[in-house]
Design a protein around this motif. Sequence first.
Motif, PDB file in Angstrom:
ATOM      1  N   ILE A 102       0.900  -1.008  -0.134  1.00  0.00           N
ATOM      2  CA  ILE A 102       0.039  -0.071  -0.045  1.00  0.00           C
ATOM      3  C   ILE A 102       0.871   1.321   0.184  1.00  0.00           C
ATOM      4  CG2 ILE A 102      -1.628   1.476   1.199  1.00  0.00           C
ATOM      5  CD1 ILE A 102      -1.406  -2.219   1.759  1.00  0.00           C
ATOM      6  N   LYS A 103       0.914   1.863  -0.898  1.00  0.00           N
ATOM      7  CA  LYS A 103       1.486   3.146  -1.263  1.00  0.00           C
ATOM      8  C   LYS A 103       0.417   4.412  -1.609  1.00  0.00           C
ATOM      9  CE  LYS A 103       5.238   5.990  -3.439  1.00  0.00           C
ATOM     10  NZ  LYS A 103       6.181   5.658  -4.533  1.00  0.00           N
ATOM     11  N   GLU A 104       0.318   5.182  -0.251  1.00  0.00           N
ATOM     12  CA  GLU A 104      -0.800   6.230  -0.349  1.00  0.00           C
ATOM     13  C   GLU A 104      -2.175   5.603  -0.778  1.00  0.00           C
ATOM     14  OE1 GLU A 104       0.860   8.938  -2.994  1.00  0.00           O
ATOM     15  OE2 GLU A 104       2.393   9.738  -1.587  1.00  0.00           O
ATOM     16  N   ASP A 105      -2.707   5.837  -1.878  1.00  0.00           N
ATOM     17  CA  ASP A 105      -4.058   5.352  -1.978  1.00  0.00           C
ATOM     18  C   ASP A 105      -4.075   4.343  -3.096  1.00  0.00           C
ATOM     19  OD1 ASP A 105      -3.379   7.035  -4.056  1.00  0.00           O
ATOM     20  OD2 ASP A 105      -5.425   7.953  -4.229  1.00  0.00           O
ATOM     21  N   GLN A 106      -2.762   3.702  -3.383  1.00  0.00           N
ATOM     22  CA  GLN A 106      -2.556   2.785  -4.335  1.00  0.00           C
ATOM     23  C   GLN A 106      -2.269   1.461  -3.769  1.00  0.00           C
ATOM     24  OE1 GLN A 106      -3.241   3.326  -7.677  1.00  0.00           O
ATOM     25  NE2 GLN A 106      -4.429   5.130  -7.047  1.00  0.00           N
ATOM     26  N   LYS A 107      -2.840   0.426  -4.499  1.00  0.00           N
ATOM     27  CA  LYS A 107      -2.384  -0.804  -4.000  1.00  0.00           C
ATOM     28  C   LYS A 107      -1.612  -1.627  -5.208  1.00  0.00           C
ATOM     29  CE  LYS A 107      -6.630  -1.810  -1.230  1.00  0.00           C
ATOM     30  NZ  LYS A 107      -7.617  -2.603  -0.977  1.00  0.00           N
ATOM     31  N   TYR A 108      -0.535  -2.361  -4.864  1.00  0.00           N
ATOM     32  CA  TYR A 108       0.372  -3.337  -5.772  1.00  0.00           C
ATOM     33  C   TYR A 108       0.543  -4.314  -4.993  1.00  0.00           C
ATOM     34  CZ  TYR A 108       1.332   1.556  -7.412  1.00  0.00           C
ATOM     35  OH  TYR A 108       1.103   2.743  -7.874  1.00  0.00           O
ATOM     36  N   GLY A 109       0.817  -5.500  -5.937  1.00  0.00           N
ATOM     37  CA  GLY A 109       0.635  -6.830  -5.383  1.00  0.00           C
ATOM     38  C   GLY A 109       2.299  -7.288  -5.499  1.00  0.00           C
ATOM     39  N   LEU A 110       2.584  -8.171  -4.665  1.00  0.00           N
ATOM     40  CA  LEU A 110       3.906  -8.665  -4.628  1.00  0.00           C
ATOM     41  C   LEU A 110       3.902 -10.357  -4.653  1.00  0.00           C
ATOM     42  CD1 LEU A 110       7.391  -7.802  -3.173  1.00  0.00           C
ATOM     43  CD2 LEU A 110       6.715  -9.943  -2.771  1.00  0.00           C
ATOM     44  N   ILE A 111       4.497 -10.988  -5.417  1.00  0.00           N
ATOM     45  CA  ILE A 111       4.471 -12.519  -5.174  1.00  0.00           C
ATOM     46  C   ILE A 111       5.820 -12.950  -5.057  1.00  0.00           C
ATOM     47  CG2 ILE A 111       3.863 -14.734  -6.467  1.00  0.00           C
ATOM     48  CD1 ILE A 111       1.537 -13.439  -7.833  1.00  0.00           C
ATOM     49  N   ASN A 112       6.230 -13.659  -4.073  1.00  0.00           N
ATOM     50  CA  ASN A 112       7.291 -14.198  -3.740  1.00  0.00           C
ATOM     51  C   ASN A 112       7.590 -15.645  -3.958  1.00  0.00           C
ATOM     52  OD1 ASN A 112       9.285 -15.938  -1.538  1.00  0.00           O
ATOM     53  ND2 ASN A 112      10.141 -14.042  -2.245  1.00  0.00           N
ATOM     54  N   LEU A 113       8.428 -16.089  -4.932  1.00  0.00           N
ATOM     55  CA  LEU A 113       8.383 -17.374  -5.385  1.00  0.00           C
ATOM     56  C   LEU A 113       9.882 -17.938  -5.037  1.00  0.00           C
ATOM     57  CD1 LEU A 113       6.767 -19.848  -6.830  1.00  0.00           C
ATOM     58  CD2 LEU A 113       7.824 -18.928  -8.922  1.00  0.00           C
ATOM     59  N   PRO A 114      10.144 -18.905  -4.154  1.00  0.00           N
ATOM     60  CA  PRO A 114      11.600 -19.290  -3.775  1.00  0.00           C
ATOM     61  C   PRO A 114      11.921 -20.335  -4.753  1.00  0.00           C
ATOM     62  CG  PRO A 114      10.055 -19.320  -1.798  1.00  0.00           C
ATOM     63  CD  PRO A 114       9.227 -19.181  -3.054  1.00  0.00           C
ATOM     64  N   GLN A 115      10.944 -21.119  -5.448  1.00  0.00           N
ATOM     65  CA  GLN A 115      11.463 -21.990  -6.515  1.00  0.00           C
ATOM     66  C   GLN A 115      10.485 -22.426  -7.311  1.00  0.00           C
ATOM     67  OE1 GLN A 115      12.730 -25.224  -3.959  1.00  0.00           O
ATOM     68  NE2 GLN A 115      10.752 -26.458  -4.353  1.00  0.00           N
ATOM     69  N   PHE A 116      10.624 -23.213  -8.423  1.00  0.00           N
ATOM     70  CA  PHE A 116       9.772 -23.683  -9.246  1.00  0.00           C
ATOM     71  C   PHE A 116       9.408 -24.979  -9.121  1.00  0.00           C
ATOM     72  CE2 PHE A 116      11.241 -19.861 -11.215  1.00  0.00           C
ATOM     73  CZ  PHE A 116      10.385 -19.421 -12.128  1.00  0.00           C
ATOM     74  N   TYR A 117       8.246 -25.414  -8.082  1.00  0.00           N
ATOM     75  CA  TYR A 117       8.251 -26.567  -7.644  1.00  0.00           C
ATOM     76  C   TYR A 117       6.981 -27.237  -8.639  1.00  0.00           C
ATOM     77  CZ  TYR A 117       4.597 -23.512  -5.373  1.00  0.00           C
ATOM     78  OH  TYR A 117       3.753 -22.660  -5.176  1.00  0.00           O
ATOM     79  N   VAL A 118       7.100 -28.739  -8.227  1.00  0.00           N
ATOM     80  CA  VAL A 118       6.134 -29.242  -9.113  1.00  0.00           C
ATOM     81  C   VAL A 118       5.761 -30.944  -8.458  1.00  0.00           C
ATOM     82  CG1 VAL A 118       7.695 -30.513 -10.641  1.00  0.00           C
ATOM     83  CG2 VAL A 118       5.331 -30.296 -11.278  1.00  0.00           C
ATOM     84  N   ASN A 119       4.621 -31.303  -8.183  1.00  0.00           N
ATOM     85  CA  ASN A 119       4.360 -32.576  -8.084  1.00  0.00           C
ATOM     86  C   ASN A 119       4.856 -33.769  -9.159  1.00  0.00           C
ATOM     87  OD1 ASN A 119       3.294 -35.517  -7.171  1.00  0.00           O
ATOM     88  ND2 ASN A 119       2.304 -34.518  -5.616  1.00  0.00           N
ATOM     89  N   PHE A 120       5.719 -34.460  -9.043  1.00  0.00           N
ATOM     90  CA  PHE A 120       6.414 -35.180  -9.926  1.00  0.00           C
ATOM     91  C   PHE A 120       5.258 -36.324 -10.541  1.00  0.00           C
ATOM     92  CE2 PHE A 120      10.652 -33.922  -8.969  1.00  0.00           C
ATOM     93  CZ  PHE A 120      11.183 -33.437 -10.393  1.00  0.00           C
ATOM     94  N   GLU A 121       4.562 -36.887  -9.235  1.00  0.00           N
ATOM     95  CA  GLU A 121       3.612 -37.864  -9.724  1.00  0.00           C
ATOM     96  C   GLU A 121       2.316 -37.218 -10.356  1.00  0.00           C
ATOM     97  OE1 GLU A 121       3.059 -39.959  -5.987  1.00  0.00           O
ATOM     98  OE2 GLU A 121       5.025 -40.789  -6.035  1.00  0.00           O
ATOM     99  N   ASP A 122       2.109 -36.132  -9.992  1.00  0.00           N
ATOM    100  CA  ASP A 122       0.552 -35.457 -10.267  1.00  0.00           C
ATOM    101  C   ASP A 122       0.909 -33.782 -10.545  1.00  0.00           C
ATOM    102  OD1 ASP A 122      -2.117 -34.704 -11.083  1.00  0.00           O
ATOM    103  OD2 ASP A 122      -2.944 -35.521  -9.147  1.00  0.00           O
TER     104      ASP A 122
END
Length: 705
Positions: free
Chosen positions: A355-375
């Motif tokens: 939140i900066k003044e009257d504006q909203k922004y989003g932040l996504i933190n991604l530590p790794q590109f994970y996946v379930n190998f089986e599904d």
Amino acid sequence: MKRNFVFAFLVLLIAVASCSFTNRSFESDDKDKLLLDLITYVLERGHYEPKDINDSFSANVFEDFIEELDPTRRYFLDEDIQEFQQYKYQIDDQLKNTDISFFNIVYDRLMIRMDEAREIYREVLKTPFDYSRDEFIDVDYENVGYATDRGELSDRWRKQLKYATIGAYDAKLTLADGDEGAESSPEEAELSARENTLETLEDYFEFIDELERKDWFVQYINTIVEEFDPHTLYFPPEEKEQFDVRMSGRFEGIGARLQKQSEGAKIVEIISGGPVWRDQRLDVGDEILKVGQEGESPVNIVGMRLSDAIKLIKGPKGTVVDLTVRKVDGTVEVVSLTRDVVELEESFAKSAMIIKEDQKYGLINLPQFYVNFEDYNERNAASDVAKEIERLKEEGIQGLVLDLRDNGGGSLKTVVDMAGLFIEDGPIVQVRSSAKDKEIYEDKDERIQWDGPLVILVNELSASASEILAAAMQDYKRAVVIGSKQTFGKGTVQNLIPLESIVRSNEYGDLGAIKLTTQKFYRINGGSTQLKGVESDVVVPDRYSYIDLGERDQRNPLQWDKISPAKYKAWEGYIDYEATIQQSTARMKNHPQIALIEENAQWLKEQQDESMVPLNYDGYLERERENKEKSQYFKSKMEYDSKLNFSSLTYERELFTQDSVLREKRNRWHKNLAKDVYVEEAVNVLEDLKVNNFKKGKLASRVQG
């Protein structure tokens, strides 16, 4: 800035391969020769860029193997090296003839020299050290020659042991000064430090005694293998089992990946959710010097093989390990950690509102590109990021920051799917195999999850899959990339090949496996991400800017090259893309906090390059005082306040009533984000980026239709 260089690129991008190279028969009544024959054969026929096994290759193996065995120059004499020289240009011929004469002579001599080393250090430690003597030790051992005789070797041991004890000597005197009941004279402190060092060395050599000849032979094999590239590696049967455990996603330890140094083991990656990550006292670049089990004297790992040092560091969940660490800033401290299973939840995507003044922004933190190998559909990074984007859109954000700092990579499919969240369709990455055939991975779904302003944050530890995504968004001019001069630069893919799958008849059982580099990544513009990584649009320094990190600082990395570009068209959604980059660069150039970070980075580089260490106690104290004062100066100045406010999304705040631990984790994360000048600049860039409304409306209609 905390560093969590996850080793996902070693876990998720490595496909376990069952490769059949040929029907050639491998037979030998000697397991060592069989292994050598198998591995040489696989390297020559399966590696992405096989090397000529010639005299030059032979000389490299010769030098590197001796360096691995004796990095601190305290075992071999110069006469040994001269005797070994006859093999310097013969190893290539020996490999072709499965001859292991070079290994045998070096191994036999090492065993003799280690027995002699026991006599030397015991003799040295009988005599008190004179800490008033004005002398230095050069810890840049690569530039130190081998001792010419036993007397010179003994003096080298004396200096190394004096160096090893001076810290303990100081600690005991300092403790005595601060405790009226602890009466310890300089003589008593010196004796105690010397006795502790003797106990540590006895433990170390007892550990060495447990190693078998086959353990040293594995080191020889890996010296040969690593001449091809730093990610190609031989796993003996027991280490292959440990690798399989890591592939499953659950492993116990401290949650860090280490790299061998002559002075110990350097932390090159901190795994999200692990004990080191949660503790926050250790950083990438710190060097582990000693390892102690709870209640026991620490073992000095200087000169120890990395695999053996790791065995001491790892252990069952709930046990404590005491690490004596030289920090990046040169200070030394003991950090006690409770070993645990890495919390996988911490490696998943998480988001916050800015939140900066009257504006909203989003932040996504991604530590790794994970996946379930089986599904794949059960849970993966791409689908999770898509969910977070939708949640952020419901909150009314005006721009999005995707934080890939310290993200070591992961699943290639998730990268392609995730890139598709931000563009209509088109190629994302090119992959070239060892056969030099290339394959283009494309996003074929015209739907766009987020068509607003986008910034991607990277650093030197953003690797592999992170680099693919950042490169694709940069080539499309879809996002502004902010961060280090370049990312890690790992643009290769490895396959794990069980060696017994190649042998027709095998009386030796499990022969282990080789992790082999078989493919290379290329951007859609044709340039490789190997070695050069991704150069940020807006380059900002951090405290690690000049520290030896990244693919370029590995031994024998594959080189950068270029292939034909894929067919793609740059995104036309921004009106002022180039102007925004120029404005951001100007802001960063004049930002006082960035200037301070640059100063800190240069000082850390100076500390790393300083190899002459005083063995005089007054000189030692002065050096420690200066380092601590400088370190404290930077720490006090780094308490930055961006004036931005951060909060969890509505769905997450509802979870806090029943999950106080989650609330605490998010509060800690938000406090760190508020101090982050890089996030602050990302928001400035989002404000500056102006989206072409006509283009945006066209895209929105496609999403709806």
